[in-house]
Design a protein around this motif. Structure first.
Motif, PDB file in Angstrom:
ATOM      1  N   GLY A 152       0.819  -1.212   0.000  1.00 39.36           N
ATOM      2  CA  GLY A 152       0.000   0.000   0.000  1.00 39.36           C
ATOM      3  C   GLY A 152       0.849   1.256   0.000  1.00 39.36           C
TER       4      GLY A 152
ATOM      5  N   TRP B  23      -4.136   3.966  -0.398  1.00 38.32           N
ATOM      6  CA  TRP B  23      -4.051   2.515  -0.598  1.00 38.32           C
ATOM      7  C   TRP B  23      -3.434   1.781   0.587  1.00 38.32           C
ATOM      8  CZ3 TRP B  23      -6.979   0.596  -4.091  1.00 38.32           C
ATOM      9  CH2 TRP B  23      -7.286   1.321  -5.233  1.00 38.32           C
ATOM     10  N   THR B  24      -2.779   2.499   1.481  1.00 32.56           N
ATOM     11  CA  THR B  24      -2.099   1.851   2.600  1.00 32.56           C
ATOM     12  C   THR B  24      -3.072   1.129   3.522  1.00 32.56           C
ATOM     13  OG1 THR B  24      -0.347   3.495   2.506  1.00 32.56           O
ATOM     14  CG2 THR B  24      -0.540   2.228   4.545  1.00 32.56           C
ATOM     15  N   ALA B  25      -4.116   1.808   3.955  1.00 30.90           N
ATOM     16  CA  ALA B  25      -5.067   1.207   4.897  1.00 30.90           C
ATOM     17  C   ALA B  25      -5.793  -0.001   4.305  1.00 30.90           C
ATOM     18  CB  ALA B  25      -6.059   2.258   5.386  1.00 30.90           C
ATOM     19  N   PRO B  26      -6.346   0.095   3.088  1.00 28.02           N
ATOM     20  CA  PRO B  26      -7.036  -1.096   2.559  1.00 28.02           C
ATOM     21  C   PRO B  26      -6.122  -2.306   2.387  1.00 28.02           C
ATOM     22  CG  PRO B  26      -7.610   0.833   1.259  1.00 28.02           C
ATOM     23  CD  PRO B  26      -6.545   1.249   2.212  1.00 28.02           C
ATOM     24  N   PHE B  27      -4.894  -2.087   1.914  1.00 24.50           N
ATOM     25  CA  PHE B  27      -3.984  -3.217   1.731  1.00 24.50           C
ATOM     26  C   PHE B  27      -3.521  -3.786   3.067  1.00 24.50           C
ATOM     27  CE2 PHE B  27      -3.643  -1.943  -2.710  1.00 24.50           C
ATOM     28  CZ  PHE B  27      -3.628  -3.175  -3.327  1.00 24.50           C
TER      29      PHE B  27
ATOM     30  N   ILE C 276      -5.353  -3.772   5.852  1.00 31.99           N
ATOM     31  CA  ILE C 276      -6.498  -4.524   6.362  1.00 31.99           C
ATOM     32  C   ILE C 276      -6.669  -5.829   5.593  1.00 31.99           C
ATOM     33  CG2 ILE C 276      -9.021  -4.495   6.575  1.00 31.99           C
ATOM     34  CD1 ILE C 276      -8.735  -1.502   7.280  1.00 31.99           C
ATOM     35  N   LEU C 277      -6.445  -5.799   4.286  1.00 38.69           N
ATOM     36  CA  LEU C 277      -6.501  -7.027   3.493  1.00 38.69           C
ATOM     37  C   LEU C 277      -5.435  -8.023   3.968  1.00 38.69           C
ATOM     38  CD1 LEU C 277      -7.850  -8.406   1.040  1.00 38.69           C
ATOM     39  CD2 LEU C 277      -6.029  -7.420  -0.352  1.00 38.69           C
TER      40      LEU C 277
ATOM     41  N   CYS D 169      -6.551  -9.462   7.312  1.00 38.61           N
ATOM     42  CA  CYS D 169      -7.577 -10.497   7.140  1.00 38.61           C
ATOM     43  C   CYS D 169      -6.969 -11.790   6.594  1.00 38.61           C
ATOM     44  CB  CYS D 169      -8.675  -9.995   6.202  1.00 38.61           C
ATOM     45  SG  CYS D 169      -9.667  -8.673   6.917  1.00 38.61           S
TER      46      CYS D 169
END
Length: 94
Positions: free
Chosen positions: A58, A71-75, A77-78, A81
């Motif tokens: 990210g 993009w850092t936060a979504p990647f 969190i991905l 998970c």
């Protein structure tokens, strides 16, 4: 463990699994402290490595696109998970 029989009652399947685990414990005994610590370490890395990979991916994408931390936060969190799912599967392996 024996292969799963289609239509078998889940209670019977879980009872057999518990019996097999107990029999293995009676045969082999408790794990050593070193082995338990090694398992905890492996579990930590199984969880942390995908999270860090997502974070770095990210940050790299944000640096390339000039998008701040979009993009850092979504990647991250991905990756979190994915690490959680992988750790769950590893802990619940037969």
């Amino acid at each position: 463990m024996k292969p799963e029989v289609p239509g078998e009652d889940p209670l019977i399947r879980e009872t057999r699994l518990r019996r097999d685990r107990r029999d293995r414990w009676l045969r082999e005994g408790d794990m050593s402290v070193g082995r338990r610590l090694a398992q905890i370490g492996v579990l930590g890395w199984i969880f942390v490595a995908p999270t860090l990979a997502g974070l770095f991916l990210g940050r790299w994408l944000d640096a390339q696109l000039g998008s701040g931390i979009f993009w850092t936060a979504p990647f991250m969190i991905l990756g979190l998970c994915l690490g959680g799912w992988t750790a769950w599967k590893w802990m619940n392996a037969p």
